[in-house]
Design an enzyme around this catalytic site. Structure first.
Site, mmCIF file in Angstrom:
data_model
loop_
_atom_site.group_PDB
_atom_site.id
_atom_site.type_symbol
_atom_site.label_atom_id
_atom_site.label_comp_id
_atom_site.label_asym_id
_atom_site.label_seq_id
_atom_site.Cartn_x
_atom_site.Cartn_y
_atom_site.Cartn_z
ATOM 1 N N VAL A 11 -1.870 -2.399 5.789
ATOM 2 C CA VAL A 11 -3.510 -2.079 6.743
ATOM 3 C C VAL A 11 -3.792 -3.138 7.940
ATOM 4 C CG1 VAL A 11 -5.491 -1.464 6.820
ATOM 5 C CG2 VAL A 11 -4.525 -0.588 4.470
ATOM 6 N N THR A 86 -7.392 -3.309 -3.032
ATOM 7 C CA THR A 86 -7.394 -2.307 -4.002
ATOM 8 C C THR A 86 -7.160 -1.313 -5.270
ATOM 9 O OG1 THR A 86 -8.197 -0.173 -2.332
ATOM 10 C CG2 THR A 86 -10.087 -2.517 -2.174
ATOM 11 N N CYS A 260 -2.087 6.119 -1.832
ATOM 12 C CA CYS A 260 -2.850 6.666 -0.881
ATOM 13 C C CYS A 260 -3.941 7.570 -1.715
ATOM 14 C CB CYS A 260 -3.898 6.241 0.377
ATOM 15 S SG CYS A 260 -2.770 5.111 1.477
HETATM 16 C C1 UGA Z 1 -2.792 9.014 4.016
HETATM 17 C C2 UGA Z 1 -3.961 9.743 4.722
HETATM 18 O O1 UGA Z 1 -2.721 10.935 5.219
HETATM 19 C C3 UGA Z 1 -3.664 8.563 6.225
HETATM 20 O O2 UGA Z 1 -5.104 9.521 7.727
HETATM 21 C C4 UGA Z 1 -5.121 7.992 5.222
HETATM 22 O O3 UGA Z 1 -4.678 7.247 5.906
HETATM 23 C C5 UGA Z 1 -3.734 6.913 4.597
HETATM 24 O O4 UGA Z 1 -3.560 7.936 3.733
HETATM 25 C C6 UGA Z 1 -4.690 5.737 3.697
HETATM 26 O O5 UGA Z 1 -5.527 6.119 2.647
HETATM 27 O O6 UGA Z 1 -4.514 4.716 4.229
HETATM 28 P P1 UGA Z 1 -0.272 8.234 3.766
HETATM 29 O O7 UGA Z 1 -0.191 8.030 2.392
HETATM 30 O O8 UGA Z 1 0.304 7.529 4.821
HETATM 31 O O9 UGA Z 1 -1.498 8.840 4.490
HETATM 32 O O10 UGA Z 1 1.250 9.679 3.600
HETATM 33 P P2 UGA Z 1 0.447 11.389 4.431
HETATM 34 O O11 UGA Z 1 1.510 11.640 5.366
HETATM 35 O O12 UGA Z 1 -1.098 11.228 4.105
HETATM 36 O O13 UGA Z 1 1.106 12.180 2.479
HETATM 37 C C7 UGA Z 1 0.802 11.985 1.186
HETATM 38 C C8 UGA Z 1 1.692 12.294 0.328
HETATM 39 O O14 UGA Z 1 1.496 13.744 0.459
HETATM 40 C C9 UGA Z 1 2.935 12.274 0.974
HETATM 41 O O15 UGA Z 1 3.679 11.823 -0.656
HETATM 42 C C10 UGA Z 1 3.845 13.758 1.196
HETATM 43 O O16 UGA Z 1 4.961 13.155 1.192
HETATM 44 C C11 UGA Z 1 3.028 14.512 0.899
HETATM 45 N N1 UGA Z 1 2.583 15.707 1.244
HETATM 46 C C12 UGA Z 1 2.313 15.849 2.513
HETATM 47 C C13 UGA Z 1 3.059 16.813 0.733
HETATM 48 O O17 UGA Z 1 3.326 17.609 0.445
HETATM 49 N N2 UGA Z 1 2.681 17.886 1.957
HETATM 50 C C14 UGA Z 1 1.766 18.075 2.688
HETATM 51 O O18 UGA Z 1 1.784 19.233 3.633
HETATM 52 C C15 UGA Z 1 1.114 17.142 3.373
#
Ligand code: UGA
Length: 434
Positions: A11, A86, A260
């Site tokens: 971040v 955190t 996250c």
């Molecule tokens: C997530 C949020 O999308 C961000 O908006 C936020 O800022 C971030 O957490 C954070 O709190 O810092 P991120 O963890 O980078 O972002 O990744 P995502 O794209 O949200 O994916 C998270 C997980 O969900 C991955 O394992 C992905 O494979 C899974 N996922 C996502 C699915 O299984 N299906 C989906 O349709 C979308």
């Protein structure tokens, strides 16, 4: 206006480079001196598309610098973004000790008015504690304000998310704090939403938990699809056409991972329960996610029956594509289960292998890392896909077919159109699609 960014993790680095790109002078700092040394020499410690260039470009333009001297950086700054970690504690709550440490350091160096902005994902009421800590430890009568400006960056597209945000939440309690933050984001003014601090903090946790819940929901639906003739991708498409639902984050698979969602949903459960709120809705969403591993390993067993001594190629280790991050990646638990069953694994990921080696070092005959997806599939009894890297969708299946011993694919991310591998003679298992 001089900006300090404390913490050069994921971040902090994106925030520092992004704020510099908006035209501000930014100083990044961290208690890890060695890391600051590496970043100063141009070595960015994480893989994030576009971040190296953004940092290098702003360092060249002298808008961005890095220093290990936390005290000096705090003293020089007008606005301080707190971006320290955190991590999750055993009871699911967030460990706030680094935030407290930074608050005390700010108190020690409060040489003139400063706005302290928390950007780390934190429980509601954290700003109150930062304010109280700085107030308790400061040695002068100097004024300061606090604000919350949660980040919504997705790994893999964080730079573009920072520079083209859907919304910038600015939680403030004074006009001075509001004006300073609005000035910082002047170029993106139409995206700024001003709230009070508790609201801003809760928007972040509520957003991540909602998205996690959406993923668990479609994964449950995919279990029904697996047992009927329904196709989860068409169900998701049909649902998503309703603008009240929306099509994004309805991709069924092996569950959410990363630093996250798993952490934030547990933290919000803890916050709610501590306040006496029944959080069973979110607890169940998290439980469904946990169960994805069993559901997927069962699918592999359905294809291979006995796993002992089976040679299995695993493509994809990162928790999602375009990152080398494996924190809370479903691959970690799936590999553990397969090893427990006695399978012999050949792993490949375009970016995440070095990180995975720290958890699962190479073991001859049991676990090997391969330098290409094709090497991984050599003489394999099955091919398993755990991350939807674009490289995998473009695999030459004819070549894979020649390399493998048995033509079995178990695809945890629905990378292929089922007809394609089946036409080539593969047995193809995927998520929520017959
Ligand atoms: C997530 C949020 O999308 C961000 O908006 C936020 O800022 C971030 O957490 C954070 O709190 O810092 P991120 O963890 O980078 O972002 O990744 P995502 O794209 O949200 O994916 C998270 C997980 O969900 C991955 O394992 C992905 O494979 C899974 N996922 C996502 C699915 O299984 N299906 C989906 O349709 C979308």
């Amino acid at each position: 206006m001089k900006i300090a960014v404390i913490g050069t993790g994921y971040v902090g680095l994106v925030t520092a480079a992004g704020l510099a790109e908006l035209g501000h002078p930014v100083m990044g700092t961290d208690k890890d001196r060695e890391k600051i040394g590496r970043i100063s020499r141009g070595v960015v410690p994480i893989y994030e598309p576009g971040l190296d260039e953004l940092i290098a470009g702003n360092v060249r333009k002298k808008r961005l610098s890095f220093s290990p001297d936390l005290n000096a950086v705090i003293q020089e700054a007008d606005v301080i973004f707190v971006c320290v970690g955190t991590p999750q504690r055993v009871d699911g709550s967030a460990d706030m000790s680094q935030i407290e440490e930074v608050s005390r350091m700010i108190a020690d160096n409060l040489n003139r008015y400063k706005l302290v902005v928390e950007k780390s994902t934190v429980p509601v009421k954290t700003s109150y504690w930062i304010k109280r800590t700085i107030g308790l430890y400061k040695k002068t009568e100097t004024d300061f304000d606090i604000a919350s400006n949660p980040e919504f960056l997705r790994e893999g597209s964080a730079v573009s998310d920072f520079l083209h945000p859907d919304r910038i939440i600015v939680g403030v309690e004074t006009e001075r704090g509001r004006d300073l933050l609005c000035d910082i984001y002047a170029k993106l003014r139409d995206r700024v939403v001003v709230t009070n601090i508790d609201t801003a903090e809760l928007i972040k946790h509520a957003s991540n938990s909602f998205l996690a819940m959406k993923i668990s929901y479609i994964n449950l639906i995919s279990d029904i699809c697996d047992k009927t003739d329904a196709n989860v991708e068409q169900v998701a498409e049909g649902m998503g056409l309703d603008p009240r639902i929306g099509s994004r984050f309805l991709k069924a698979g092996i569950g959410y991972g990363g630093s996250c969602f798993p952490k934030d949903i547990k933290a919000l459960v803890k916050i709610g329960e501590d306040l006496g709120v029944d959080m069973s809705l979110l607890k169940d969403a998290d439980r469904v996610n946990f169960d994805r591993i069993r559901v997927f390993v069962d699918k592999i067993k359905q294809a291979l029956w006995i796993l002992k001594d089976k040679r299995i190629a695993i493509l994809g280790l990162a928790f999602k594509p375009e990152t080398d991050d494996i924190r809370e990646a479903p691959s970690i638990s799936i590999i553990r289960e397969l090893l427990r069953e006695g399978a012999r694994l050949r792993l490949y990921d375009p970016k995440a292998m070095e990180n995975m080696k720290e958890i699962y070092p190479e073991e001859p005959d049991r676990l090997e890392y391969c330098d290409s997806p094709y090497r991984a599939t050599e003489e394999a009894n099955a091919l398993i896909i755990l991350t939807e890297w674009e490289e995998f969708a473009g695999l030459e299946l004819e070549r894979v077919k020649k390399a493998m011993s048995n033509l079995i694919i178990v695809d945890g991310r629905n990378v292929f159109d089922p007809a394609v591998p089946r036409q080539l003679g593969f047995e193809y298992y995927s998520i929520g699609r017959k």
